[in-house]
Design a protein around this motif. Structure first.
Motif, PDB file in Angstrom:
ATOM      1  N   LEU A 101     -24.157 -54.349  14.262  1.00  0.00           N
ATOM      2  CA  LEU A 101     -24.685 -55.142  15.375  1.00  0.00           C
ATOM      3  C   LEU A 101     -23.625 -55.433  16.436  1.00  0.00           C
ATOM      4  O   LEU A 101     -23.848 -56.282  17.311  1.00  0.00           O
ATOM      5  CB  LEU A 101     -25.296 -56.442  14.851  1.00  0.00           C
ATOM      6  N   ALA A 102     -22.494 -54.756  16.377  1.00  0.00           N
ATOM      7  CA  ALA A 102     -21.479 -54.916  17.421  1.00  0.00           C
ATOM      8  C   ALA A 102     -22.083 -54.516  18.760  1.00  0.00           C
ATOM      9  O   ALA A 102     -22.619 -53.421  18.908  1.00  0.00           O
ATOM     10  CB  ALA A 102     -20.256 -54.050  17.113  1.00  0.00           C
ATOM     11  N   ASN A 116     -38.617 -63.182  12.221  1.00  0.00           N
ATOM     12  CA  ASN A 116     -39.433 -62.051  12.662  1.00  0.00           C
ATOM     13  C   ASN A 116     -39.535 -61.984  14.181  1.00  0.00           C
ATOM     14  O   ASN A 116     -39.096 -62.888  14.904  1.00  0.00           O
ATOM     15  CB  ASN A 116     -40.811 -62.041  11.986  1.00  0.00           C
ATOM     16  N   PHE A 117     -40.128 -60.901  14.644  1.00  0.00           N
ATOM     17  CA  PHE A 117     -40.213 -60.620  16.071  1.00  0.00           C
ATOM     18  C   PHE A 117     -41.015 -61.681  16.797  1.00  0.00           C
ATOM     19  O   PHE A 117     -40.694 -62.048  17.936  1.00  0.00           O
ATOM     20  CB  PHE A 117     -40.854 -59.244  16.275  1.00  0.00           C
ATOM     21  N   PHE A 146     -31.679 -64.457  11.250  1.00  0.00           N
ATOM     22  CA  PHE A 146     -30.899 -64.566  10.019  1.00  0.00           C
ATOM     23  C   PHE A 146     -30.888 -63.230   9.279  1.00  0.00           C
ATOM     24  O   PHE A 146     -31.730 -62.974   8.407  1.00  0.00           O
ATOM     25  CB  PHE A 146     -31.466 -65.680   9.141  1.00  0.00           C
ATOM     26  N   VAL A 147     -29.920 -62.419   9.598  1.00  0.00           N
ATOM     27  CA  VAL A 147     -29.833 -61.054   9.076  1.00  0.00           C
ATOM     28  C   VAL A 147     -29.799 -61.033   7.550  1.00  0.00           C
ATOM     29  O   VAL A 147     -30.580 -60.332   6.896  1.00  0.00           O
ATOM     30  CB  VAL A 147     -28.581 -60.358   9.648  1.00  0.00           C
ATOM     31  N   GLN A 191     -32.178 -54.218  11.520  1.00  0.00           N
ATOM     32  CA  GLN A 191     -33.167 -53.576  12.372  1.00  0.00           C
ATOM     33  C   GLN A 191     -34.021 -54.589  13.122  1.00  0.00           C
ATOM     34  O   GLN A 191     -34.438 -54.335  14.265  1.00  0.00           O
ATOM     35  CB  GLN A 191     -34.031 -52.636  11.531  1.00  0.00           C
ATOM     36  N   ALA A 192     -34.259 -55.750  12.518  1.00  0.00           N
ATOM     37  CA  ALA A 192     -35.003 -56.800  13.221  1.00  0.00           C
ATOM     38  C   ALA A 192     -34.236 -57.280  14.449  1.00  0.00           C
ATOM     39  O   ALA A 192     -34.821 -57.470  15.530  1.00  0.00           O
ATOM     40  CB  ALA A 192     -35.268 -57.970  12.268  1.00  0.00           C
TER      41      ALA A 192
END
Length: 320
Positions: free
Chosen positions: A236-237, A160-161, A178-179, A204-205
């Motif tokens: 996420l590139a 988390n953030f 950890f996507v 998105q995280a």
């Protein structure tokens, strides 16, 4: 047209998420990451038998208890494996501190120093090693102290953030959100939910963390990890680094097509106050985030279990 792996390298540093030397040779990543699960898998494959046999032989001539011998071999094995990997990559290898120390800052610092000392004994400078620590409050505090000693750290199991924010405030070198494991939690909790890769909560995280770091000029790098599909990687590139397992590296290398940058510093930014998180605030945020707290606990337990399996394997080798 070039393959997608070649195109990805234009946008992000590609890191191999494996201890498999053949895979590392094949894909030529900049860096490589390891963890207890990957170390166990690599040892079970037989790819490090010569290294392990040498370590067992060295320990058997010493007057050590079995428990101490296993600890010595385990510590030196992860470093010896790291050295083998570093012969194949131009950058760094991430080597993980025993997950059982995740809630003990002092013991984590001592183990990290020991790992670095073992690398230096083998002629490997600390500038080529990242010490991996779980992003618990204690792990983050250990990393903060280690960074001040010139020992760079990779804070792993970030979900988390607030974990990410605390890591940046501590001045750590790199974090690994950890996507895929974030997605796992949402799908297990709500099986009816379906996500396009760009809309996945883990993707998105990472986007939120990356843009926050860049907006506030934190030096901490963001390395997306634990991917479940190529779509997440494509979304996420542009992230600083992406650590990718061999199966997905193969899929990227075998796929022709366009892979443009998708993650930029620009974009919607949340107005988050620049106030340093206290320990109490961190713990409250983790307690209230069932996904992050649950996945962090599960990740630590999983790494602990694989460390125990590795130690059992080493006991068997000592008894041979």
């Amino acid at each position: 047209m070039t393959n997608m792996l070649s195109q990805l390298r234009r946008h992000s540093v590609v890191v191999a998420d494996t201890g498999d030397l053949d895979a590392i040779r094949k894909f030529g990543p900049q860096d490589a990451t390891t963890n207890p699960s990957l170390i166990l898998k690599a040892v079970q494959s037989g790819g490090y038998d010569a290294v392990l046999d040498s370590l067992v032989k060295d320990v058997q001539v010493q007057s050590l208890s079995v428990d101490r011998a296993v600890e010595v071999i385990s510590d030196r094995l992860i470093v010896a494996m790291g050295k083998e990997i570093l012969a194949l990559v131009p950058g760094r290898v991430s080597t993980e501190v025993d997950a059982r120390l995740s809630f003990d800052s002092g013991a984590s610092i001592s183990k990290a120093r020991q790992i670095i000392a073992h690398y230096e004994e083998l002629g490997v400078g600390r500038e080529r090693v990242l010490i991996k620590l779980a992003a618990t409050w204690e792990g983050i505090r250990a990393a903060e102290a280690l960074e001040k000693e010139g020992i760079n750290c990779n804070l792993t199991l970030v979900f988390n953030f607030y974990q990410a924010q605390a890591c940046a405030e501590a001045g750590v070198f790199l974090i690994s959100p950890f996507v895929g494991r974030i997605l796992d939690w949402y799908q297990n909790t709500n099986p009816e939910l379906k996500f396009a890769p760009a809309d996945e909560p883990g993707v998105q995280a990472v986007q939120r963390i990356y843009r926050y770091f860049r907006r506030h000029q934190y030096a901490t790098l963001v390395m997306g990890a634990s991917f479940r599909n190529v779509g997440e990687i494509k979304a996420l590139a542009g992230c600083d680094r992406l650590t990718i397992a061999p199966a997905l590296l193969t899929e990227l290398a075998d796929t022709q097509g366009e892979l443009p940058a998708a993650l930029f510093e620009e974009g919607d930014h949340e107005s988050v106050p620049m106030t340093r998180l206290s320990e109490a605030q961190f713990r409250v945020q983790m307690k209230e985030d069932l996904m992050a707290s649950g996945q962090l606990d599960a990740g630590i337990r999983g790494f602990e279990a694989d460390q125990v399996k590795l130690e059992a394997l080493l006991r068997g080798r000592l008894a041979d």
